[in-house]
Design a protein around this motif. Structure first.
Motif, PDB file in Angstrom:
ATOM      1  N   TYR A 216       0.819  -1.211   0.000  1.00  0.00           N
ATOM      2  CA  TYR A 216       0.000   0.000   0.000  1.00  0.00           C
ATOM      3  C   TYR A 216       0.856   1.265   0.000  1.00  0.00           C
ATOM      4  CZ  TYR A 216      -3.931  -3.056   1.128  1.00  0.00           C
ATOM      5  OH  TYR A 216      -4.895  -4.032   1.088  1.00  0.00           O
ATOM      6  N   LEU A 217       2.026   1.174   0.604  1.00  0.00           N
ATOM      7  CA  LEU A 217       2.918   2.330   0.643  1.00  0.00           C
ATOM      8  C   LEU A 217       3.807   2.417  -0.593  1.00  0.00           C
ATOM      9  CD1 LEU A 217       4.074   2.195   4.389  1.00  0.00           C
ATOM     10  CD2 LEU A 217       2.332   3.679   3.367  1.00  0.00           C
ATOM     11  N   PHE A 218       4.042   1.267  -1.237  1.00  0.00           N
ATOM     12  CA  PHE A 218       4.960   1.231  -2.373  1.00  0.00           C
ATOM     13  C   PHE A 218       4.289   1.561  -3.703  1.00  0.00           C
ATOM     14  CE2 PHE A 218       7.030  -1.293  -5.791  1.00  0.00           C
ATOM     15  CZ  PHE A 218       8.219  -0.586  -5.844  1.00  0.00           C
ATOM     16  N   PHE A 219       3.043   1.077  -3.904  1.00  0.00           N
ATOM     17  CA  PHE A 219       2.438   1.207  -5.231  1.00  0.00           C
ATOM     18  C   PHE A 219       2.237   2.659  -5.687  1.00  0.00           C
ATOM     19  CE2 PHE A 219      -1.648   2.058  -3.295  1.00  0.00           C
ATOM     20  CZ  PHE A 219      -2.403   2.666  -4.291  1.00  0.00           C
ATOM     21  N   PRO A 220       2.013   3.646  -4.779  1.00  0.00           N
ATOM     22  CA  PRO A 220       1.870   5.026  -5.266  1.00  0.00           C
ATOM     23  C   PRO A 220       3.103   5.539  -6.010  1.00  0.00           C
ATOM     24  CG  PRO A 220       1.028   4.856  -3.040  1.00  0.00           C
ATOM     25  CD  PRO A 220       1.746   3.570  -3.332  1.00  0.00           C
ATOM     26  N   LEU A 221       4.286   5.079  -5.599  1.00  0.00           N
ATOM     27  CA  LEU A 221       5.512   5.516  -6.265  1.00  0.00           C
ATOM     28  C   LEU A 221       5.473   5.179  -7.752  1.00  0.00           C
ATOM     29  CD1 LEU A 221       8.454   6.515  -6.380  1.00  0.00           C
ATOM     30  CD2 LEU A 221       9.159   4.214  -5.659  1.00  0.00           C
ATOM     31  N   LEU A 222       4.942   4.018  -8.083  1.00  0.00           N
ATOM     32  CA  LEU A 222       4.902   3.580  -9.477  1.00  0.00           C
ATOM     33  C   LEU A 222       4.007   4.493 -10.311  1.00  0.00           C
ATOM     34  CD1 LEU A 222       4.617  -0.273  -8.880  1.00  0.00           C
ATOM     35  CD2 LEU A 222       6.657   1.174  -8.980  1.00  0.00           C
ATOM     36  N   GLY A 223       2.898   4.934  -9.722  1.00  0.00           N
ATOM     37  CA  GLY A 223       2.012   5.853 -10.429  1.00  0.00           C
ATOM     38  C   GLY A 223       2.654   7.212 -10.645  1.00  0.00           C
TER      39      GLY A 223
ATOM     40  N   SER B 169      -8.077   5.031 -18.066  1.00  0.00           N
ATOM     41  CA  SER B 169      -6.849   5.560 -18.667  1.00  0.00           C
ATOM     42  C   SER B 169      -5.865   4.436 -18.964  1.00  0.00           C
ATOM     43  CB  SER B 169      -6.207   6.583 -17.726  1.00  0.00           C
ATOM     44  OG  SER B 169      -7.070   7.680 -17.515  1.00  0.00           O
ATOM     45  N   LEU B 170      -5.768   3.481 -18.043  1.00  0.00           N
ATOM     46  CA  LEU B 170      -4.875   2.345 -18.260  1.00  0.00           C
ATOM     47  C   LEU B 170      -5.268   1.576 -19.516  1.00  0.00           C
ATOM     48  CD1 LEU B 170      -2.686   0.310 -17.467  1.00  0.00           C
ATOM     49  CD2 LEU B 170      -4.372  -0.805 -15.979  1.00  0.00           C
ATOM     50  N   LEU B 171      -6.554   1.341 -19.703  1.00  0.00           N
ATOM     51  CA  LEU B 171      -7.021   0.611 -20.880  1.00  0.00           C
ATOM     52  C   LEU B 171      -6.689   1.366 -22.166  1.00  0.00           C
ATOM     53  CD1 LEU B 171     -10.498  -0.648 -19.594  1.00  0.00           C
ATOM     54  CD2 LEU B 171      -8.372  -1.960 -19.820  1.00  0.00           C
TER      55      LEU B 171
ATOM     56  N   ALA C 124       9.556   1.236 -19.767  1.00  0.00           N
ATOM     57  CA  ALA C 124       9.492   1.522 -18.333  1.00  0.00           C
ATOM     58  C   ALA C 124       8.092   1.976 -17.934  1.00  0.00           C
ATOM     59  CB  ALA C 124      10.520   2.591 -17.967  1.00  0.00           C
ATOM     60  N   VAL C 125       7.508   2.872 -18.735  1.00  0.00           N
ATOM     61  CA  VAL C 125       6.166   3.375 -18.439  1.00  0.00           C
ATOM     62  C   VAL C 125       5.141   2.251 -18.493  1.00  0.00           C
ATOM     63  CG1 VAL C 125       4.286   4.797 -19.348  1.00  0.00           C
ATOM     64  CG2 VAL C 125       6.578   5.754 -19.127  1.00  0.00           C
ATOM     65  N   LEU C 126       5.238   1.396 -19.503  1.00  0.00           N
ATOM     66  CA  LEU C 126       4.293   0.288 -19.632  1.00  0.00           C
ATOM     67  C   LEU C 126       4.351  -0.618 -18.410  1.00  0.00           C
ATOM     68  CD1 LEU C 126       2.249  -1.242 -21.380  1.00  0.00           C
ATOM     69  CD2 LEU C 126       4.179  -2.449 -22.441  1.00  0.00           C
ATOM     70  N   THR C 127       5.557  -0.884 -17.939  1.00  0.00           N
ATOM     71  CA  THR C 127       5.712  -1.709 -16.733  1.00  0.00           C
ATOM     72  C   THR C 127       5.100  -1.023 -15.519  1.00  0.00           C
ATOM     73  OG1 THR C 127       7.770  -2.651 -17.603  1.00  0.00           O
ATOM     74  CG2 THR C 127       7.384  -2.864 -15.237  1.00  0.00           C
ATOM     75  N   LEU C 128       5.354   0.264 -15.388  1.00  0.00           N
ATOM     76  CA  LEU C 128       4.866   1.016 -14.231  1.00  0.00           C
ATOM     77  C   LEU C 128       3.347   1.124 -14.204  1.00  0.00           C
ATOM     78  CD1 LEU C 128       7.521   3.881 -14.275  1.00  0.00           C
ATOM     79  CD2 LEU C 128       7.294   2.126 -12.509  1.00  0.00           C
TER      80      LEU C 128
ATOM     81  N   PRO D  62      -1.635  -0.285 -10.619  1.00  0.00           N
ATOM     82  CA  PRO D  62      -2.917  -0.824 -10.156  1.00  0.00           C
ATOM     83  C   PRO D  62      -2.833  -2.313  -9.839  1.00  0.00           C
ATOM     84  CG  PRO D  62      -2.967  -0.591 -12.524  1.00  0.00           C
ATOM     85  CD  PRO D  62      -1.657  -0.022 -12.070  1.00  0.00           C
ATOM     86  N   GLY D  63      -1.934  -3.020 -10.544  1.00  0.00           N
ATOM     87  CA  GLY D  63      -1.843  -4.463 -10.353  1.00  0.00           C
ATOM     88  C   GLY D  63      -1.486  -4.847  -8.928  1.00  0.00           C
ATOM     89  N   LEU D  64      -0.513  -4.153  -8.358  1.00  0.00           N
ATOM     90  CA  LEU D  64      -0.112  -4.444  -6.980  1.00  0.00           C
ATOM     91  C   LEU D  64      -1.236  -4.125  -5.998  1.00  0.00           C
ATOM     92  CD1 LEU D  64       3.578  -3.145  -6.884  1.00  0.00           C
ATOM     93  CD2 LEU D  64       2.785  -5.515  -6.902  1.00  0.00           C
ATOM     94  N   LEU D  65      -1.942  -3.022  -6.248  1.00  0.00           N
ATOM     95  CA  LEU D  65      -3.049  -2.655  -5.361  1.00  0.00           C
ATOM     96  C   LEU D  65      -4.170  -3.685  -5.439  1.00  0.00           C
ATOM     97  CD1 LEU D  65      -4.433  -0.692  -3.434  1.00  0.00           C
ATOM     98  CD2 LEU D  65      -5.293   0.549  -5.443  1.00  0.00           C
ATOM     99  N   ILE D  66      -4.529  -4.081  -6.652  1.00  0.00           N
ATOM    100  CA  ILE D  66      -5.587  -5.083  -6.823  1.00  0.00           C
ATOM    101  C   ILE D  66      -5.213  -6.379  -6.110  1.00  0.00           C
ATOM    102  CG2 ILE D  66      -6.743  -6.552  -8.527  1.00  0.00           C
ATOM    103  CD1 ILE D  66      -6.508  -4.171 -10.489  1.00  0.00           C
ATOM    104  N   TYR D  67      -3.969  -6.795  -6.285  1.00  0.00           N
ATOM    105  CA  TYR D  67      -3.493  -8.036  -5.658  1.00  0.00           C
ATOM    106  C   TYR D  67      -3.574  -7.953  -4.138  1.00  0.00           C
ATOM    107  CZ  TYR D  67      -0.071 -11.385  -3.858  1.00  0.00           C
ATOM    108  OH  TYR D  67       0.557 -12.364  -3.128  1.00  0.00           O
ATOM    109  N   GLN D  68      -3.101  -6.835  -3.574  1.00  0.00           N
ATOM    110  CA  GLN D  68      -3.072  -6.714  -2.122  1.00  0.00           C
ATOM    111  C   GLN D  68      -4.477  -6.600  -1.534  1.00  0.00           C
ATOM    112  OE1 GLN D  68      -0.061  -6.976  -0.407  1.00  0.00           O
ATOM    113  NE2 GLN D  68      -1.535  -7.352   1.253  1.00  0.00           N
TER     114      GLN D  68
END
Length: 225
Positions: free
Chosen positions: A55-62, A145-147, A99-103, A108-114
């Motif tokens: 929860y603390l890490f995924f915002p960095l990716l956005g 936007s992701l889609l 890099a952007v595509l991965t990020l 959202p992927g990490l958030l959905i998983y958690q």
């Protein structure tokens, strides 16, 4: 050396120098905005990573994804103003694009998983349980936007179709939606601070760049009539 040959040599040298300068600027800009995003994220955590979790890490990716995508818009405008051939930035767009595509997938992927692991279910209900009441629809802006961004990856297949121009145009509006998404949901942006000013700078310059591109398209279309 004949005057004509000397002039051609100077033009060639100036062209190479201009291309290199453009590359240096765009790579430096992307590195700078990525660094600012990391600093803003670290400041929000008071640089205490002992209890770092998803929860603390995924915002960095956005933050990183939007910042680098913003630098893409600036790079395109700079290339045009400097009259640099677009092929000179091919590798820049390729590598930063990966890099952007991965990020944008991991954010959202990490958030959905958690959220799923924690028993909140799947989107959109899990999003509504995660954010403050009334902000669930803003999370869906991120999903939409992701889609759109993922659809852009099919350009190699569909770019020659007459309808394809709608996809990059939708991408422009998706960028503005992500700007608002981050402004309302990003913890680094909900608190007053220097990065709020930076984020607004991104949003304003992005709007100007997009408006300029559409004005230019309209002028070119009108001139062809």
């Amino acid at each position: 050396m004949p005057l004509v040959d000397r002039r051609n040599t100077l033009e060639h040298t100036d062209g190479v120098s201009k291309d290199k300068l453009c590359l240096i600027i765009v790579w430096s800009l992307s590195a700078l905005v990525a660094t600012l995003a990391f600093i803003a994220w670290g400041n929000d955590l008071s640089w205490q990573f002992g209890h770092l979790n998803t929860y603390l890490f995924f915002p960095l990716l956005g933050l990183l994804a939007f910042s680098v995508m913003w630098s893409h818009y600036v790079a395109g405008t700079l290339r045009e103003l400097m009259d640099v051939d677009q092929t000179r930035l091919t590798n820049y767009y390729r590598y930063t694009g990966y890099a952007v595509l991965t990020l944008i997938c991991l954010h959202p992927g990490l958030l959905i998983y958690q959220l799923f692991r924690d028993g909140a279910g799947l989107p959109p209900l899990s999003y509504e349980r995660y954010v403050a009441p009334g902000l669930g629809w803003i999370t869906l802006l991120g999903t939409a936007s992701l889609l759109i961004f993922l659809a852009f990856e099919f350009r190699r297949i569909y770019a020659k179709h007459s309808w394809w121009h709608f996809v990059p145009e939708a991408g422009d509006f998706a960028m503005l939606a992500i700007f608002y998404h981050g402004l309302r949901l990003g913890s680094q942006l909900r608190h007053a601070g220097w990065f709020v000013t930076v984020w607004w700078f991104y949003g304003i310059t992005l709007t100007v760049i997009i408006a300029r591109s559409y004005a230019k398209k309209y002028a070119n279309k009108k001139a062809r009539r």
